[in-house]
Scaffold this motif. Structure first.
Motif, PDB file in Angstrom:
ATOM      1  N   GLN A  61     -19.394  43.520   8.491  1.00 22.95           N
ATOM      2  CA  GLN A  61     -19.860  44.622   9.322  1.00 22.95           C
ATOM      3  C   GLN A  61     -20.953  45.352   8.560  1.00 22.95           C
ATOM      4  OE1 GLN A  61     -16.752  47.142  10.682  1.00 22.95           O
ATOM      5  NE2 GLN A  61     -18.121  48.652  11.548  1.00 22.95           N
ATOM      6  N   GLY A  62     -22.047  45.677   9.242  1.00 26.22           N
ATOM      7  CA  GLY A  62     -23.136  46.403   8.595  1.00 26.22           C
ATOM      8  C   GLY A  62     -24.392  46.372   9.439  1.00 26.22           C
ATOM      9  N   GLU A  63     -25.517  46.663   8.802  1.00 27.97           N
ATOM     10  CA  GLU A  63     -26.811  46.674   9.468  1.00 27.97           C
ATOM     11  C   GLU A  63     -27.597  45.418   9.116  1.00 27.97           C
ATOM     12  OE1 GLU A  63     -29.000  50.144   8.464  1.00 27.97           O
ATOM     13  OE2 GLU A  63     -27.452  51.508   9.166  1.00 27.97           O
ATOM     14  N   ILE A  64     -28.422  44.968  10.056  1.00 23.63           N
ATOM     15  CA  ILE A  64     -29.309  43.832   9.797  1.00 23.63           C
ATOM     16  C   ILE A  64     -30.471  44.354   8.955  1.00 23.63           C
ATOM     17  CG2 ILE A  64     -30.800  42.083  10.814  1.00 23.63           C
ATOM     18  CD1 ILE A  64     -29.024  42.164  13.294  1.00 23.63           C
ATOM     19  N   SER A  65     -30.681  43.750   7.803  1.00 25.26           N
ATOM     20  CA  SER A  65     -31.697  44.202   6.857  1.00 25.26           C
ATOM     21  C   SER A  65     -33.063  43.599   7.186  1.00 25.26           C
ATOM     22  CB  SER A  65     -31.283  43.797   5.450  1.00 25.26           C
ATOM     23  OG  SER A  65     -32.320  44.035   4.540  1.00 25.26           O
ATOM     24  N   THR A  66     -34.086  44.184   6.588  1.00 26.43           N
ATOM     25  CA  THR A  66     -35.445  43.655   6.755  1.00 26.43           C
ATOM     26  C   THR A  66     -35.633  42.344   6.008  1.00 26.43           C
ATOM     27  OG1 THR A  66     -36.210  44.953   4.871  1.00 26.43           O
ATOM     28  CG2 THR A  66     -36.427  45.943   7.048  1.00 26.43           C
ATOM     29  N   GLN A  67     -34.708  41.978   5.141  1.00 28.18           N
ATOM     30  CA  GLN A  67     -34.787  40.706   4.422  1.00 28.18           C
ATOM     31  C   GLN A  67     -34.362  39.535   5.298  1.00 28.18           C
ATOM     32  OE1 GLN A  67     -32.286  41.542   1.080  1.00 28.18           O
ATOM     33  NE2 GLN A  67     -33.964  42.404  -0.115  1.00 28.18           N
ATOM     34  N   SER A  68     -33.844  39.802   6.479  1.00 26.45           N
ATOM     35  CA  SER A  68     -33.420  38.740   7.400  1.00 26.45           C
ATOM     36  C   SER A  68     -34.639  37.953   7.861  1.00 26.45           C
ATOM     37  CB  SER A  68     -32.711  39.350   8.605  1.00 26.45           C
ATOM     38  OG  SER A  68     -31.587  40.078   8.191  1.00 26.45           O
ATOM     39  N   ARG A  69     -34.413  36.694   8.167  1.00 23.77           N
ATOM     40  CA  ARG A  69     -35.508  35.807   8.578  1.00 23.77           C
ATOM     41  C   ARG A  69     -35.070  34.916   9.733  1.00 23.77           C
ATOM     42  NH1 ARG A  69     -38.075  39.024   6.366  1.00 23.77           N
ATOM     43  NH2 ARG A  69     -38.876  38.909   4.264  1.00 23.77           N
ATOM     44  N   ILE A  70     -36.053  34.522  10.540  1.00 28.22           N
ATOM     45  CA  ILE A  70     -35.834  33.525  11.587  1.00 28.22           C
ATOM     46  C   ILE A  70     -36.594  32.285  11.155  1.00 28.22           C
ATOM     47  CG2 ILE A  70     -36.191  32.951  14.009  1.00 28.22           C
ATOM     48  CD1 ILE A  70     -36.041  35.983  14.563  1.00 28.22           C
ATOM     49  N   LEU A  71     -35.853  31.224  10.848  1.00 30.45           N
ATOM     50  CA  LEU A  71     -36.438  29.996  10.333  1.00 30.45           C
ATOM     51  C   LEU A  71     -36.063  28.832  11.239  1.00 30.45           C
ATOM     52  CD1 LEU A  71     -35.487  30.521   6.589  1.00 30.45           C
ATOM     53  CD2 LEU A  71     -37.709  30.902   7.623  1.00 30.45           C
ATOM     54  N   LEU A  77     -29.449  35.986   8.346  1.00 26.87           N
ATOM     55  CA  LEU A  77     -29.218  37.423   8.379  1.00 26.87           C
ATOM     56  C   LEU A  77     -28.797  37.930   7.008  1.00 26.87           C
ATOM     57  CD1 LEU A  77     -27.137  37.546  11.648  1.00 26.87           C
ATOM     58  CD2 LEU A  77     -29.486  38.281  11.373  1.00 26.87           C
ATOM     59  N   TYR A  78     -29.419  39.002   6.577  1.00 27.50           N
ATOM     60  CA  TYR A  78     -28.974  39.701   5.373  1.00 27.50           C
ATOM     61  C   TYR A  78     -28.358  41.002   5.864  1.00 27.50           C
ATOM     62  CZ  TYR A  78     -28.818  41.573   0.666  1.00 27.50           C
ATOM     63  OH  TYR A  78     -28.390  42.090  -0.529  1.00 27.50           O
ATOM     64  N   ILE A  79     -27.056  41.094   5.784  1.00 26.52           N
ATOM     65  CA  ILE A  79     -26.310  42.222   6.322  1.00 26.52           C
ATOM     66  C   ILE A  79     -26.017  43.211   5.202  1.00 26.52           C
ATOM     67  CG2 ILE A  79     -24.242  42.919   7.587  1.00 26.52           C
ATOM     68  CD1 ILE A  79     -26.142  41.035   9.122  1.00 26.52           C
ATOM     69  N   LYS A  80     -26.487  44.444   5.387  1.00 28.62           N
ATOM     70  CA  LYS A  80     -26.164  45.521   4.446  1.00 28.62           C
ATOM     71  C   LYS A  80     -24.854  46.133   4.889  1.00 28.62           C
ATOM     72  CE  LYS A  80     -30.801  46.962   3.165  1.00 28.62           C
ATOM     73  NZ  LYS A  80     -31.753  48.079   3.181  1.00 28.62           N
ATOM     74  N   TYR A 100     -27.945  33.446  21.292  1.00 31.95           N
ATOM     75  CA  TYR A 100     -28.939  33.202  20.256  1.00 31.95           C
ATOM     76  C   TYR A 100     -30.204  34.016  20.520  1.00 31.95           C
ATOM     77  CZ  TYR A 100     -31.911  30.743  16.957  1.00 31.95           C
ATOM     78  OH  TYR A 100     -32.764  30.446  15.929  1.00 31.95           O
ATOM     79  N   ALA A 101     -30.608  34.120  21.775  1.00 33.55           N
ATOM     80  CA  ALA A 101     -31.785  34.927  22.119  1.00 33.55           C
ATOM     81  C   ALA A 101     -31.545  36.403  21.797  1.00 33.55           C
ATOM     82  CB  ALA A 101     -32.125  34.750  23.593  1.00 33.55           C
ATOM     83  N   ARG A 102     -30.365  36.901  22.082  1.00 32.00           N
ATOM     84  CA  ARG A 102     -30.042  38.299  21.753  1.00 32.00           C
ATOM     85  C   ARG A 102     -30.048  38.524  20.251  1.00 32.00           C
ATOM     86  NH1 ARG A 102     -24.977  39.246  25.822  1.00 32.00           N
ATOM     87  NH2 ARG A 102     -26.208  39.442  27.723  1.00 32.00           N
ATOM     88  N   LEU A 103     -29.513  37.583  19.508  1.00 29.97           N
ATOM     89  CA  LEU A 103     -29.482  37.704  18.057  1.00 29.97           C
ATOM     90  C   LEU A 103     -30.894  37.689  17.478  1.00 29.97           C
ATOM     91  CD1 LEU A 103     -27.746  37.863  15.512  1.00 29.97           C
ATOM     92  CD2 LEU A 103     -27.670  35.377  15.514  1.00 29.97           C
ATOM     93  N   LYS A 104     -31.756  36.821  18.004  1.00 25.02           N
ATOM     94  CA  LYS A 104     -33.150  36.786  17.556  1.00 25.02           C
ATOM     95  C   LYS A 104     -33.852  38.098  17.858  1.00 25.02           C
ATOM     96  CE  LYS A 104     -35.799  33.288  18.410  1.00 25.02           C
ATOM     97  NZ  LYS A 104     -36.433  32.072  18.964  1.00 25.02           N
ATOM     98  N   ARG A 105     -33.625  38.654  19.053  1.00 22.69           N
ATOM     99  CA  ARG A 105     -34.253  39.935  19.416  1.00 22.69           C
ATOM    100  C   ARG A 105     -33.784  41.048  18.490  1.00 22.69           C
ATOM    101  NH1 ARG A 105     -33.878  38.473  25.072  1.00 22.69           N
ATOM    102  NH2 ARG A 105     -31.793  39.349  25.073  1.00 22.69           N
ATOM    103  N   ALA A 106     -32.485  41.088  18.206  1.00 22.51           N
ATOM    104  CA  ALA A 106     -31.949  42.117  17.320  1.00 22.51           C
ATOM    105  C   ALA A 106     -32.526  41.983  15.913  1.00 22.51           C
ATOM    106  CB  ALA A 106     -30.422  42.046  17.286  1.00 22.51           C
ATOM    107  N   THR A 107     -32.677  40.752  15.455  1.00 23.51           N
ATOM    108  CA  THR A 107     -33.243  40.518  14.122  1.00 23.51           C
ATOM    109  C   THR A 107     -34.708  40.917  14.075  1.00 23.51           C
ATOM    110  OG1 THR A 107     -31.706  38.685  13.815  1.00 23.51           O
ATOM    111  CG2 THR A 107     -33.574  38.788  12.317  1.00 23.51           C
ATOM    112  N   LEU A 108     -35.472  40.514  15.081  1.00 23.65           N
ATOM    113  CA  LEU A 108     -36.880  40.904  15.131  1.00 23.65           C
ATOM    114  C   LEU A 108     -37.037  42.413  15.232  1.00 23.65           C
ATOM    115  CD1 LEU A 108     -38.380  38.117  17.419  1.00 23.65           C
ATOM    116  CD2 LEU A 108     -38.789  38.474  14.985  1.00 23.65           C
TER     117      LEU A 108
END
Length: 118
Positions: A61-71, A77-80, A100-108
């Motif tokens: 549980q945490g926040e999606i960090s800016t270090q996360s990447r879509i490859l 995901l880097y979760i803080k 998967y589309a929702r997860l990509k949007r949240a990461t972006l």
């Protein structure tokens, strides 16, 4: 793998055996780390400022960090977390297309939101 192959060309049998054992232990350690970061089953819960992942053996549980990447076809995901940070790899073929589309949007959003606040 290259170190394992090269250790077979050593002149001492004891050195060969030592290299094989060390490479095997290192390989098992890396394999366990990869399995911990890339779970096979689980539930992803996306909330506005919170990410949760739950499986039988893992709860993050945490926040999606800016270090996360879509490859390619996976999201790294880097979760803080509140007490600990985690890497989590979600593959596109492991979830349905809409999730998967929702997860990509949240990461972006997490990546671009932090870049916009600088």
């Amino acid at each position: 793998m290259l170190a394992l192959i090269l250790c077979l060309f050593l002149s001492s049998v004891l050195a060969m055996l030592f290299c094989v054992v060390v490479n095997t232990v290192a390989g098992l350690f890396v394999w366990r780390k990869v399995l911990a970061a890339h779970p096979i089953r689980g539930v992803v819960i996306l909330e506005p400022n919170l990410f949760r992942f739950e499986s039988q053996s893992l709860k993050i549980q945490g926040e999606i960090s800016t270090q996360s990447r879509i490859l390619g076809s996976s999201v790294w995901l880097y979760i803080k977390g509140f007490s600990k940070n985690h890497w989590l790899i979600i593959s596109a073929n492991g979830v349905n297309e809409q999730s998967y589309a929702r997860l990509k949007r949240a990461t972006l959003s997490a990546i671009s939101g932090a870049a916009g606040s600088k």
